[in-house]
Design an enzyme around this catalytic site. Structure first.
Site, PDB file in Angstrom:
ATOM      1  N   SER A 269       0.801  -1.217   0.000  1.00 17.40           N
ATOM      2  CA  SER A 269       0.000   0.000   0.000  1.00 17.40           C
ATOM      3  C   SER A 269       0.839   1.274   0.000  1.00 17.40           C
ATOM      4  O   SER A 269       0.446   2.279  -0.578  1.00 17.40           O
ATOM      5  CB  SER A 269      -0.939  -0.006   1.207  1.00 17.40           C
ATOM      6  OG  SER A 269      -0.190  -0.098   2.396  1.00 17.40           O
ATOM      7  N   GLU A 291      11.652  -3.969  -9.624  1.00 24.08           N
ATOM      8  CA  GLU A 291      11.528  -5.423  -9.664  1.00 24.08           C
ATOM      9  C   GLU A 291      10.199  -5.828 -10.247  1.00 24.08           C
ATOM     10  O   GLU A 291      10.081  -6.816 -10.941  1.00 24.08           O
ATOM     11  CB  GLU A 291      11.514  -5.977  -8.235  1.00 24.08           C
ATOM     12  CG  GLU A 291      12.807  -6.119  -7.594  1.00 24.08           C
ATOM     13  CD  GLU A 291      12.640  -6.670  -6.203  1.00 24.08           C
ATOM     14  OE1 GLU A 291      13.626  -6.637  -5.477  1.00 24.08           O
ATOM     15  OE2 GLU A 291      11.545  -7.133  -5.822  1.00 24.08           O
ATOM     16  N   LYS A 405      -0.170  -2.489  14.973  1.00 22.86           N
ATOM     17  CA  LYS A 405      -0.989  -3.113  16.019  1.00 22.86           C
ATOM     18  C   LYS A 405      -1.742  -2.064  16.856  1.00 22.86           C
ATOM     19  O   LYS A 405      -1.666  -2.038  18.088  1.00 22.86           O
ATOM     20  CB  LYS A 405      -0.116  -3.989  16.932  1.00 22.86           C
ATOM     21  CG  LYS A 405       0.710  -5.040  16.195  1.00 22.86           C
ATOM     22  CD  LYS A 405      -0.156  -6.125  15.586  1.00 22.86           C
ATOM     23  CE  LYS A 405       0.669  -7.084  14.723  1.00 22.86           C
ATOM     24  NZ  LYS A 405      -0.187  -7.858  13.792  1.00 22.86           N
TER      25      LYS A 405
HETATM   26  C1  LIG Z   1       8.742  -4.929   5.332  1.00 23.04           C
HETATM   27  C2  LIG Z   1       7.406  -5.355   4.784  1.00 23.04           C
HETATM   28  C3  LIG Z   1       6.937  -6.642   5.450  1.00 23.04           C
HETATM   29  C4  LIG Z   1       6.424  -4.229   5.071  1.00 23.04           C
HETATM   30  O1  LIG Z   1       5.269  -4.449   4.387  1.00 23.04           O
HETATM   31  P1  LIG Z   1       3.969  -3.563   4.663  1.00 23.04           P
HETATM   32  O2  LIG Z   1       2.951  -4.004   3.703  1.00 23.04           O
HETATM   33  O3  LIG Z   1       4.334  -2.135   4.709  1.00 23.04           O
HETATM   34  O4  LIG Z   1       3.648  -4.063   6.127  1.00 23.04           O
HETATM   35  P2  LIG Z   1       2.393  -3.805   7.005  1.00 23.04           P
HETATM   36  O5  LIG Z   1       2.442  -2.464   7.571  1.00 23.04           O
HETATM   37  O6  LIG Z   1       1.160  -4.155   6.231  1.00 23.04           O
HETATM   38  O7  LIG Z   1       2.647  -4.890   8.123  1.00 23.04           O
HETATM   39  C5  LIG Z   1       2.520  -6.256   7.848  1.00 23.04           C
HETATM   40  C6  LIG Z   1       2.130  -6.974   9.142  1.00 23.04           C
HETATM   41  O8  LIG Z   1       3.208  -6.920  10.076  1.00 23.04           O
HETATM   42  C7  LIG Z   1       2.806  -6.265  11.268  1.00 23.04           C
HETATM   43  N1  LIG Z   1       3.931  -5.435  11.718  1.00 23.04           N
HETATM   44  C8  LIG Z   1       4.454  -4.423  11.024  1.00 23.04           C
HETATM   45  N2  LIG Z   1       5.486  -3.920  11.715  1.00 23.04           N
HETATM   46  C9  LIG Z   1       5.595  -4.642  12.846  1.00 23.04           C
HETATM   47  C10 LIG Z   1       6.492  -4.588  13.929  1.00 23.04           C
HETATM   48  N3  LIG Z   1       7.463  -3.699  13.959  1.00 23.04           N
HETATM   49  N4  LIG Z   1       6.328  -5.469  14.941  1.00 23.04           N
HETATM   50  C11 LIG Z   1       5.343  -6.383  14.890  1.00 23.04           C
HETATM   51  N5  LIG Z   1       4.466  -6.483  13.861  1.00 23.04           N
HETATM   52  C12 LIG Z   1       4.601  -5.608  12.851  1.00 23.04           C
HETATM   53  C13 LIG Z   1       1.619  -5.449  10.880  1.00 23.04           C
HETATM   54  O9  LIG Z   1       0.797  -5.173  11.970  1.00 23.04           O
HETATM   55  C14 LIG Z   1       0.981  -6.346   9.861  1.00 23.04           C
HETATM   56  O10 LIG Z   1       0.340  -7.392  10.547  1.00 23.04           O
HETATM   57  P3  LIG Z   1      -1.222  -7.602  10.405  1.00 23.04           P
HETATM   58  O11 LIG Z   1      -1.444  -7.787   8.952  1.00 23.04           O
HETATM   59  O12 LIG Z   1      -1.456  -8.815  11.233  1.00 23.04           O
HETATM   60  O13 LIG Z   1      -1.804  -6.355  10.967  1.00 23.04           O
HETATM   61  C15 LIG Z   1       7.496  -5.606   3.240  1.00 23.04           C
HETATM   62  O14 LIG Z   1       7.762  -4.407   2.594  1.00 23.04           O
HETATM   63  C16 LIG Z   1       8.574  -6.609   2.904  1.00 23.04           C
HETATM   64  O15 LIG Z   1       8.381  -7.809   2.953  1.00 23.04           O
HETATM   65  N6  LIG Z   1       9.795  -6.108   2.562  1.00 23.04           N
HETATM   66  C17 LIG Z   1      10.950  -6.930   2.287  1.00 23.04           C
HETATM   67  C18 LIG Z   1      11.076  -7.236   0.836  1.00 23.04           C
HETATM   68  C19 LIG Z   1      11.270  -6.002   0.017  1.00 23.04           C
HETATM   69  O16 LIG Z   1      11.504  -4.922   0.507  1.00 23.04           O
HETATM   70  N7  LIG Z   1      11.201  -6.138  -1.299  1.00 23.04           N
HETATM   71  C20 LIG Z   1      11.528  -5.045  -2.171  1.00 23.04           C
HETATM   72  C21 LIG Z   1      10.686  -4.788  -3.243  1.00 23.04           C
HETATM   73  S1  LIG Z   1       9.390  -5.940  -3.592  1.00 23.04           S
END
Ligand SMILES: CC(C)(COP(=O)(O)OP(=O)(O)OC[C@H]1O[C@@H](n2cnc3c(N)ncnc32)[C@H](O)[C@@H]1OP(=O)(O)O)[C@@H](O)C(=O)NCCC(=O)NCCS
Ligand SMILES: CC(C)(COP(=O)(O)OP(=O)(O)OC[C@H]1O[C@@H](n2cnc3c(N)ncnc32)[C@H](O)[C@@H]1OP(=O)(O)O)[C@@H](O)C(=O)NCCC(=O)NCCS
Lengths: 502, 502
Positions: A269, A291, A405
């Site tokens: 998002s 990518e 959370k």
């Molecule tokens: C880091 C990454 C997981 C963040 O994704 P995101 O969509 O912004 O993450 P969200 O904010 O939706 O969080 C995902 C989940 O983790 C939880 N979460 C996020 N930060 C947290 C933290 N610090 N501690 C505990 N839980 C956490 C959220 O609450 C959510 O859980 P839920 O769905 O049960 O509510 C994602 O970008 C990723 O996998 N990155 C690594 C790979 C990458 O960067 N690829 C590059 C290009 S594709």
């Protein structure tokens, strides 16, 4: 033969290899390493893995599965539930597989996405026995034309002993010509990757292998999984606003032009909101060197903002997918899909000067980033390409909401519990609260800027108190080690990082 | 003019710029950014910085000092004691400066050594006002011929408003021709770095700038500081043995030839011992593609083992320096010194397939490496080029003794207190105990191999107990967060990481 599909299998001798998924899957034995197409839920093999899972329900088959990145159509879930996965690399994003990984049942090795085939090519990891590659067609010379992703498919097919091709009849032949397959030579004959512009083509449109290696051909009609629409909310909109304002300042300061530099954006998002923020912005003639291309890339094409997009895969929502593929000719000459070794190559990223925008699970006061491990221990997805881009980018931006959370988790913490990107590889942190420009700053200065710009109360005050105590201890990067993870422990035990009233 | 030194200043108009160090130093004002030659204690400016320090004793002058890497002749110490340093980048290794940094008095920004000039070129950090470059001579066109290091000198001179040249009359004119100055073009005209072999020359032998920018020329006779001889001991000898045996296995397995691949080695006793281990080894026609060449490189030349060495500087012990420079012609055609942007360029390192050997302060059970921060807080030197090499190398090796402080510190710990290199960038860990080959392993597997191969008692048992407890908590990378730094706290409070009997 009724189903010969001469337009799809153009080398006549290969018609004899057409078979069903179960027969093809029988080529795979317990202990083998399988290299499969598929990158961010697009272009994965869709039939043979399911046939393999069905077999694994009945007999012992445990494989090492290597892909481009994450898979759609629940392939990882189904293989995990069948107990078919011993080892998995280099990326995944499936809840069922993730749980098995975190239980220690599947050995998961997450790689910088540019590096996997380099490790294979130099025989530093176990070789590929069988490759399974989704294709639109096989050419007159036996070359494989990929579908919606290139990923690691080319090198897997080249390096495998045997190749199974899944021809996807739902994917239009029009995709032919979209791909640009370039494979670096072996050392010491390795030459520069000749790519000097986002829209340049340096390879071939199909994966040329010895046709005799094609051991089986299977047909499928299944589409890629639709990607969930990442709805913007108030926070992601604020993050996008902060970033667009920052880019405007960079243009005013003369560091960037209105064309900016080629953009990389992760999925989800935040990336979506940021990219959509460009629609009503003063920027123009934008390019992407990323990518993966999501809905927003095509919205930017339609808005006349985006000139060209290079990636390793296309992953769209159901609606957008129907629209884009129904009039693909309108986009095709502004798109190229490359092997992930090229889309993510340090050499190319540094040369082109990418603006990289990735998301984070948590960041710390010094700007170290955790992208992968919840509470430092539990794998979310994997590092993916974030390291390839963050390390080599012109500008490395990490975006995250400041909270998770419902506010019980602060995503800005005293010390990250796992480091994927060190302070050296992080230039900008942006949350809904604001943007921290860390360029040229020492750690103590970075802490001030991050806390003041990116964090809301009560965590801002809590971090200030931590910094004050840490500074008492001194150092380049002050910390109170025995309290560095106190917030995480409090969350684990009490369900919130917030201070408990005594 | 008696001291015209026409062989040293070949552009006649520049003779008029000859002056003394104090006059030259007067070009530098409070608040300026100064870019200076000098890389791993060689080729730094030796007169003007001291004149500047003398002035800073009397008036307020606080500068940002940028260099290639560390400086010799106590330049960092003297400037620190004079209070002349507000900010310092990208590397240092001076005890007095280090202490000021750790007190928070000097803002220190340590960079990946390949990146500093990229940040300058794109104006992402403050521009260079004055450059001070040590030279053997200035050519007919006003180009500057560096001495024993190239470092960032070329880009600093090109990007500075004014340039001060320190001509070192103790350095032989014979050094001319040793250097290969290549500067990448600005984006979007950036092309590949054309280097495809260690011994290739891609640039010019001197730094061409507008001669009008040369505002002052100063002479010096001071030599580089001799580098301390890093004596091998039983532990470093064991580390070297383990590594040589490992390379032999790689050759037997067909992954490497007897020529291996170009070697990079850090400085210090471990690098020295490992390199000297090649003297009586079956390897031959070796090459180096490194940052810095120490005594051992010349010993390997003499032993007929080394064919060619590329680096950014030469730093020798007193005895070796006398020997090498007294018969420099014997080595010159097998040596090249490059800008650190090229010696450390991700593009070139990945292309050539470097075997990178660097040292560590501590490593953890999952293979993350801390190269910089003692107890996670206090800066030792800086990340230097270790990240450029470790990330992009064919093989990334980290070597360390398993113990420090007479056994009170284990350098293998449950969790490193600062991460410079993540598990993704670390293939091999070697201590005097043994070698852990981590390639292709998942974190839980890495922990077993590291603990069993690299750690001696009592820490081995202590780590096994930690791992058992951590595994109870689960995860891809199990940890007990509230105990992850317990050993460090015990060391801080009780002076030893060892368990205290209750
Ligand atoms: C880091 C990454 C997981 C963040 O994704 P995101 O969509 O912004 O993450 P969200 O904010 O939706 O969080 C995902 C989940 O983790 C939880 N979460 C996020 N930060 C947290 C933290 N610090 N501690 C505990 N839980 C956490 C959220 O609450 C959510 O859980 P839920 O769905 O049960 O509510 C994602 O970008 C990723 O996998 N990155 C690594 C790979 C990458 O960067 N690829 C590059 C290009 S594709
Ligand atoms: C990491 C690095 C400091 C190790 O150097 P080294 O020579 O192997 O280090 P030593 O074993 O001599 O240790 C240096 C000091 O730190 C102490 N030390 C080492 N590890 C320690 C630890 N984990 N905790 C506390 N103190 C530690 C040692 O006791 C020694 O102190 P002393 O001199 O007071 O006894 C050095 O390689 C470096 O600066 N690396 C970063 C830059 C780099 O890698 N450049 C690449 C190529 S030049």
């Amino acid at each position: 033969m009724l189903n010969a599909h001469h337009d799809r299998i153009r080398l006549p001798q290969l018609q004899a290899r057409i078979t069903d998924a179960a027969t093809a899957a029988a080529l795979i034995h317990d202990g083998m390493t399988v290299g499969m197409s598929g990158f961010t839920r697009s272009g994965e093999a869709k039939e043979v893995p399911l046939a393999l899972a069905a077999r694994a329900q009945k007999e012992r088959i445990k494989i090492t599965l290597m892909t481009g990145a994450s898979l759609g159509n629940d392939v990882d879930k189904i293989l995990t539930e069948a107990g078919a996965l011993a080892r998995r690399m280099p990326f995944q994003a499936d809840p069922v597989l993730r749980a098995a990984i975190n239980r220690g049942e599947v050995m998961y090795i997450d790689h910088h996405l540019s590096e996997t085939v380099e490790l294979l090519r130099t025989k530093q990891i176990a070789p590929i026995d069988v490759a399974i590659i989704e294709a639109v067609a096989i050419t007159e010379t036996g070359a494989i034309i990929p579908t919606t992703s290139v990923g690691n498919s080319a090198s897997y097919a080249i390096l495998a002993d045997q190749v199974i091709v899944e021809i996807n009849l739902s994917q239009a032949l029009e995709l032919e010509g979209l791909h640009d397959v370039f494979i670096p030579k072996h050392r010491p004959s390795r030459e520069p990757v000749p790519l000097v512009a986002v829209d340049q083509r340096i390879g071939s449109t199909a994966i040329q292998i010895d046709p005799d290696k094609i051991a089986a051909i299977v047909f499928t009609h299944k589409l890629d999984s639709a990607s969930p629409i990442a709805q913007p909310d108030e926070d992601t909109a604020a993050i996008a606003r902060h970033l667009i304002a920052f880019f405007e300042e960079e243009v005013n300061a003369g560091r960037l032009t209105k064309q900016l530099l080629p953009l990389q954006a992760g999925i989800g998002s935040i990336a979506n909101a940021v990219m959509m923020g460009f629609v009503d912005s003063p920027f123009e003639k934008l390019t992407m060197y990323s990518e993966v291309l999501q809905d927003c890339a095509f919205d930017l094409f339609d808005a006349g903002k985006l000139d060209f997009a290079s990636a390793s895969s296309i992953t769209l929502s159901e609606e957008k997918g129907k629209d884009v593929f129904s009039r693909f000719a309108a986009y095709k000459d502004r798109l190229v899909l490359r092997p992930q070794e090229v889309s993510n190559h340090p050499e190319v990223i540094r040369r082109l000067g990418i603006i990289a925008i990735n998301a984070a699970l948590e960041v710390d006061i010094y700007g170290n980033v955790n992208s992968t491990h919840v509470q430092g221990t539990h794998m979310m997805n994997g590092i993916g390409g974030s390291g390839d881009f963050a390390r080599n980018a012109y500008l490395s931006i990490f975006a995250t909401k400041s909270l998770a959370k419902g506010g019980d988790v602060s995503r800005i913490v005293p010390m990250v519990t796992h480091v994927d990107h060190t302070e050296h590889d992080v230039d900008i942190i942006v949350t809904e609260v604001g943007l921290a420009d860390l360029r040229g700053l020492a750690p103590r200065e970075r802490a001030q800027v991050i806390v003041n710009h990116c964090v809301a109360e009560p965590y801002r005050s809590m971090l200030k108190a931590y910094i004050a105590d840490a500074n008492q201890r001194g150092g380049q990067t002050p910390h109170v080690l025995e309290r560095a993870f106190e917030w995480h422990t409090r969350y684990r035990v009490h369900g919130s990082m917030k201070k408990i009233e005594e």
